[in-house]
Structure formats: structure tokens, C-alpha cells
Design a protein around this motif. Structure first.
Motif, short mmCIF file in Angstrom:
data_model
loop_
_atom_site.label_atom_id
_atom_site.label_comp_id
_atom_site.label_asym_id
_atom_site.label_seq_id
_atom_site.Cartn_x
_atom_site.Cartn_y
_atom_site.Cartn_z
N LYS A 80 33.64 -82.16 46.53
CA LYS A 80 32.76 -81.76 45.44
C LYS A 80 32.27 -80.33 45.70
O LYS A 80 31.54 -80.08 46.66
CB LYS A 80 31.58 -82.72 45.34
N ILE A 81 32.71 -79.41 44.84
CA ILE A 81 32.35 -78.01 44.97
C ILE A 81 31.41 -77.64 43.83
O ILE A 81 31.80 -77.68 42.65
CB ILE A 81 33.61 -77.12 44.96
N GLY A 82 30.19 -77.29 44.17
CA GLY A 82 29.17 -77.02 43.15
C GLY A 82 29.47 -75.81 42.30
O GLY A 82 29.34 -75.83 41.07
N ASN A 83 29.87 -74.70 42.95
CA ASN A 83 30.15 -73.46 42.23
C ASN A 83 31.50 -72.91 42.68
O ASN A 83 31.57 -72.12 43.64
CB ASN A 83 29.04 -72.43 42.48
N PRO A 84 32.58 -73.30 42.02
CA PRO A 84 33.93 -72.86 42.42
C PRO A 84 34.10 -71.34 42.42
O PRO A 84 34.85 -70.80 43.23
CB PRO A 84 34.84 -73.52 41.38
N ALA A 139 38.53 -75.74 42.21
CA ALA A 139 37.90 -76.45 41.10
C ALA A 139 36.71 -77.24 41.62
O ALA A 139 36.49 -77.32 42.83
CB ALA A 139 38.91 -77.39 40.43
N HIS A 140 35.96 -77.83 40.71
CA HIS A 140 34.84 -78.67 41.13
C HIS A 140 35.31 -79.83 41.99
O HIS A 140 34.55 -80.34 42.81
CB HIS A 140 34.09 -79.22 39.90
N GLU A 141 36.59 -80.23 41.82
CA GLU A 141 37.10 -81.39 42.56
C GLU A 141 37.73 -81.04 43.90
O GLU A 141 38.09 -81.94 44.66
CB GLU A 141 38.11 -82.15 41.71
N ASN A 174 40.14 -76.01 36.10
CA ASN A 174 39.43 -77.26 35.82
C ASN A 174 39.81 -78.33 36.83
O ASN A 174 38.98 -79.17 37.20
CB ASN A 174 39.75 -77.75 34.41
#
Length: 342
Positions: A33-37, A60-62, A113
């Protein structure tokens, strides 16, 4: 502060030659989980640009998905930097089977995305409930079991030049297409068969295994590290290699030879051959298999029409391409009515 590549591929190739250093090609991925890619993306570019890293990295956020090359003598610096990022510490790096100093000629770090275009709504299932990861030795045993169904999670142009013995190889253009086809074909075996999957480096199987478990498959396995890691383990542990042909890769090498078997054919004459090329007509750029004889006869083009266009002066070719746009219709991989043996 430089945040984007400023050199052309030609300029970068000249710098690589001038440096005279061996480079390593490698890949890795990690779901996290990446808060701010965007912040991570900028940090990676700034740091890796100073290490002379080249490649294609998606953030990405993932999570993150990276395919890259770097000077071999800077590998430890690169690894040390990865270890400073909590979710990348001690991550497995898939070192390429075959090395090429010019596998990548630009550093591209992009925010996307998703790190793999899977077309799935991750909110509808538990993406962390993945299948069992297996190494090469267990994988070899599993695929010899009569209760096992082995599935190639790659696209048609990848599996065409190389795949595991007895694997199901869906004739698809995208990863997303294969998911529904596989579920439908194996819907009567969700409980009594082992569903064993593999891909290039493992990333597609991470999501696919969770998806198929969500769809009711009870015994789901995936090849840890994909074909790349499998090949390394086979060599190190002196195991039987059950992969036939070449492993398709997404850089300028296009493929790594895993076995001497040639299981594909030239798309123009039908003779055994397994090396991809792109049509020389820039408005076509079709990826297809073309043997040396056909390459010479067809001037590296996929059809007579493309050959005629490619003979035109460059400015005339540009006029013909104007307004077409770079869509999947132009850059289709291995699909053309002009190819008699595809």
C-alpha cells in the motif's frame, strides 16, 4: 533537479559503449500500500538516475513493478537503496538469464493505476489470499501429478516461443482475457484438481491466484519468481528443466533462451524459428516472428504493403502516419491477416 530522462536512446547507447562496463538486467515486483505514488516515483528516479539505472518501472497505490538494468559494479549500491524502503527490504531480484548491456536505453519511472493491467476490481476480493508459492523442485513434482492442471498466465506471443511441457496456453492478447477463459474451462475441476500457474517473473500469478481462490478453486499454486527464478534454481540445484524454448521478455533482448528447443515457426514461411522482430514500417510496428531468409526477402516488413511504404522517403511516411495515433490497432502483437503461418 532532474525528474525525467533527457537523453535519446541513441545517445544513451553511445554512453554505454563509452563506459565499457558490464550491466545487469533484472526485475522485481512487490504489492504494497503506497499512499503517494508520485512522491515515491520522484524519489526513485532521482536516486536511480545517479546510479545509471535504466529501465521501465511502474508505481501505483498497490505496489511497484520494475524491469531494469544497471552497471554490475553498482549492484550493491542499488540493493542497499532498496533496503532503505521498508516494503522493498530483502526483496527477491530476478537476475536475467541472458545479459545484454543495451536491454534498456532509458529510465522511465511512471505512476500507473495498477502495476499490471488486470482489469480487476480489487475491492471485490481479498488480493492477499494468494496461492501457495512453490520453487522449481516442488513445481516439477506438481506438474507430473495427474491431478494437476498447468496454466500459462502469459499472452499468446509469449507462450508461442516457449512454455512448460503440457501447459495450457490461452490464445489471448491480454492477461485479463485469460482469467475468464481459464475459469470457464476449468469450472468442473475447482475442487478435484491442482491449479498450477506460472508467468515470466511471478507478478501476474500473484493477482491471478487470489482471484481464482475467490472464484472457488481450492488447490491453487504459483511458480515462485516465475520462469526466470525457475531457470536459476534448475541450474543451481541441477534439476530437470521442463521448460521448452525461449522466455519472452519485455526489453530490447525480447527473449532469453531456456532450452535448445525451437517450438515456434516463422509467421511468413512456416519454417522453425522463434525470434521476434518488429515490422520496419513505423506505422505498423507489428511484433511477429520472422526468420532470417524472410527478413532479407521482406526487408524486415510483415507484408508487401508495409514493404512498399517503408521504401518511401521518410517525410512521405510521416504524412501517411499523421493522425493515426499510437493505438493497439497499430501496435498489435502477432495478429495480422498477412501472416500465413500465425
Amino acid at each position: 533537479m532532474q525528474l525525467y530522462n533527457k537523453l535519446s536512446a541513441k545517445e544513451r547507447a553511445e554512453l554505454i559503449d563509452k563506459a565499457g562496463k558490464n550491466r545487469l538486467t533484472l526485475s522485481f515486483y512487490q504489492y504494497a500500500k503506497i499512499g503517494n505514488p508520485q512522491i515515491l516515483r520522484n524519489h526513485l528516479f532521482i536516486t536511480w538516475d545517479t546510479l545509471d539505472v535504466l529501465g521501465r518501472i511502474y508505481v501505483a497505490h498497490e505496489g511497484i513493478n520494475g524491469q531494469l538494468s544497471l552497471p554490475a559494479d553498482r549492484f550493491n549500491e542499488f540493493k542497499a537503496h532498496l533496503d532503505t524502503i521498508s516494503f522493498l527490504k530483502d526483496i527477491r531480484l530476478n537476475i536475467a538469464v541472458e545479459q545484454d548491456n543495451k536491454s534498456f536505453l532509458k529510465l522511465k519511472v511512471k505512476v500507473r493505476n495498477k502495476i499490471v493491467a488486470d482489469g480487476l476490481n480489487d475491492d471485490t476480493f481479498d488480493v492477499t489470499n494468494k496461492g501457495v508459492h512453490v520453487g522449481a523442485e516442488q513445481f516439477n513434482k506438481l506438474i507430473e501429478d495427474e491431478k494437476t492442471v498447468l496454466v500459462d498466465m502469459r499472452n499468446h506471443y509469449e507462450s508461442e516461443i516457449g512454455h512448460f511441457k503440457n501447459a495450457i496456453t490461452p490464445d489471448v492478447d491480454t492477461f485479463r482475457e485469460s482469467l475468464d477463459i481459464i475459469e470457464d474451462d476449468l469450472k468442473t475441476h475447482k475442487e478435484d484438481k491442482n491449479l498450477v500457474m506460472y508467468c515470466t517473473g511471478g507478478i501476474r500469478c500473484e493477482k491471478a491466484s487470489a482471484y481464482f481462490k475467490h472464484k472457488g478453486f481450492k488447490n491453487v499454486y504459483q511458480l515462485e519468481g516465475g520462469i526466470i527464478e525457475y531457470t536459476r534454481q534448475v541450474k543451481e540445484e541441477n534439476l530437470e528443466n521442463k521448460f521448452l524454448g525461449q522466455n519472452f521478455v519485455f526489453d530490447d533482448r525480447r527473449a532469453e533462451r531456456i532450452s535448445d528447443d525451437v517450438i515456434a515457426n516463422c509467421h511468413q514461411c512456416g519454417n522453425p524459428f522463434d525470434v521476434h522482430t518488429n515490422c520496419a514500417n513505423a506505422a505498423c510496428h507489428l511484433l511477429f516472428i520472422q526468420c532470417d531468409s524472410c527478413k532479407e526477402a521482406m526487408e524486415n516488413c510483415c507484408s508487401s504493403e508495409c514493404m512498399e511504404i517503408n521504401r518511401l522517403p521518410y517525410e512521405e511516411q510521416k504524412k501517411l502516419r499523421k493522425g493515426q495515433g499510437n493505438s493497439n490497432d497499430i501496435f498489435k502483437k502477432g495478429r495480422s491477416k498477412a501472416l500465413k503461418f500465425k
